[in-house]
Scaffold this active site. Structure first.
Site, PDB file in Angstrom:
ATOM      1  N   GLU A 158       0.831  -1.206   0.000  1.00 43.64           N
ATOM      2  CA  GLU A 158       0.000   0.000   0.000  1.00 43.64           C
ATOM      3  C   GLU A 158       0.858   1.246   0.000  1.00 43.64           C
ATOM      4  O   GLU A 158       1.982   1.252   0.533  1.00 43.64           O
ATOM      5  CB  GLU A 158      -0.936   0.058   1.215  1.00 43.64           C
ATOM      6  N   THR A 159       0.323   2.303  -0.595  1.00 42.72           N
ATOM      7  CA  THR A 159       0.888   3.649  -0.529  1.00 42.72           C
ATOM      8  C   THR A 159      -0.200   4.563   0.004  1.00 42.72           C
ATOM      9  O   THR A 159      -1.348   4.497  -0.435  1.00 42.72           O
ATOM     10  CB  THR A 159       1.360   4.125  -1.915  1.00 42.72           C
TER      11      THR A 159
END
Length: 287
Positions: free
Chosen positions: A48-49
């Site tokens: 995830e970012t």
């Protein structure tokens, strides 16, 4: 739209670079389009970012992207984002993060520990046919399950399928069929299959876990804050453990060991916490 965007990569749930779970972090993200956010997440290729916008002095918007899609909540990326806010802007104490599951209270302690309030927990049973499908997709035997522990769905922002095994060795040797797990997760509206055992590497830990999230493009997530919160809530809800503070281990199977702090109060408020370390900070060209 800026032609160059500052990005960081932060290892969460550890103080040691190349351990824990890496997350991309982008602050000052208000002017970044959905399309570019998705491309940045794909380029960084972390599970995830997080993209952060400041709304008020102590109120921020957090949005989360896997390499393939936006997700409503992510524990380790939140810890990474909180670490970045403290490291770059000196923010400490309580803030509110507006997420797709609502406004959540976060806390940054002076020693660098970041705490994330999870969404209110919810629980769903898993029928025998679906349990059997999960067991077959994990390629384990029915006797490998720990019948004394709950095997069901739990939610603290994302639904997770929580699967108890008797032994750590079985957990470490798992070789799941990811396509089948992805199909099951989509059928049940779950983000992951989170497999756990009460046998641990460290005697101070309560749980050792692995997390499989192929339905959102992540075959194995090294550390999973939301699933750890859901598991902590479920263990308290079912009377396996008392309300309190616990350490959950994860990441050994992918060579990124780390520890996730989980707090569950008597009122079933759930917090996930840990420390983090920035691995790099750079400019990413967008045009």
């Amino acid at each position: 739209m800026p032609t160059s965007i500052e990005v960081s990569q932060v290892d969460a749930f550890t103080e040691t670079p190349f351990c824990g779970n890496p997350a991309g972090v982008v602050v000052d993200a208000a002017d970044i389009s959905t399309d570019i956010r998705q491309k940045i997440a794909r380029e960084l290729n972390c599970s995830e970012t997080v993209f952060i916008e400041q709304l008020e002095t102590r109120r921020f918007k957090f949005r989360y992207y896997t390499p393939e899609t936006e997700v409503d909540l992510c524990g380790h990326a939140t810890i990474a984002g909180l670490h970045t806010l403290q490291a770059q802007f000196g923010i400490s104490g309580e803030i509110v993060a507006e997420t797709n599951v609502g406004g959540l209270t976060m806390r940054l302690e002076a020693d660098g520990t970041a705490w994330m309030r999870q969404a209110d927990p919810a629980f769903r049973a898993l029928d025998e046919d679906m349990q059997r499908a999960v067991v077959n997709a994990l390629q384990v035997r029915e006797e490998d399950l720990d019948a004394a522990l709950p095997f069901q769905l739990a939610y603290t922002g994302l639904w997770d399928i929580l699967v108890p095994l008797r032994h750590l060795a079985t957990l470490q040797e798992l070789a799941p069929q990811f396509d089948r797990l992805a199909t099951i997760c989509r059928q049940l509206g779950a983000a992951s299959v989170h497999v756990y055992t009460m046998e641990t590497v460290d005697q101070e830990a309560t749980v050792h876990a692995r997390d499989f999230s192929p339905a959102v493009g992540v075959n194995e997530d090294p550390h999973t804050g939301t699933a750890s919160g859901a598991l902590g809530a479920l263990l308290v809800h079912t009377g396996v453990v008392e309300p309190g503070s616990y350490v959950f281990e994860q990441g050994w199977s992918v060579g990124r060991p780390g520890r996730i702090l989980v707090q569950v109060t008597r009122d079933m408020e759930v917090f996930v916490g840990g420390k983090a370390v920035t691995v790099f900070r750079t400019q990413l060209r967008t045009s």
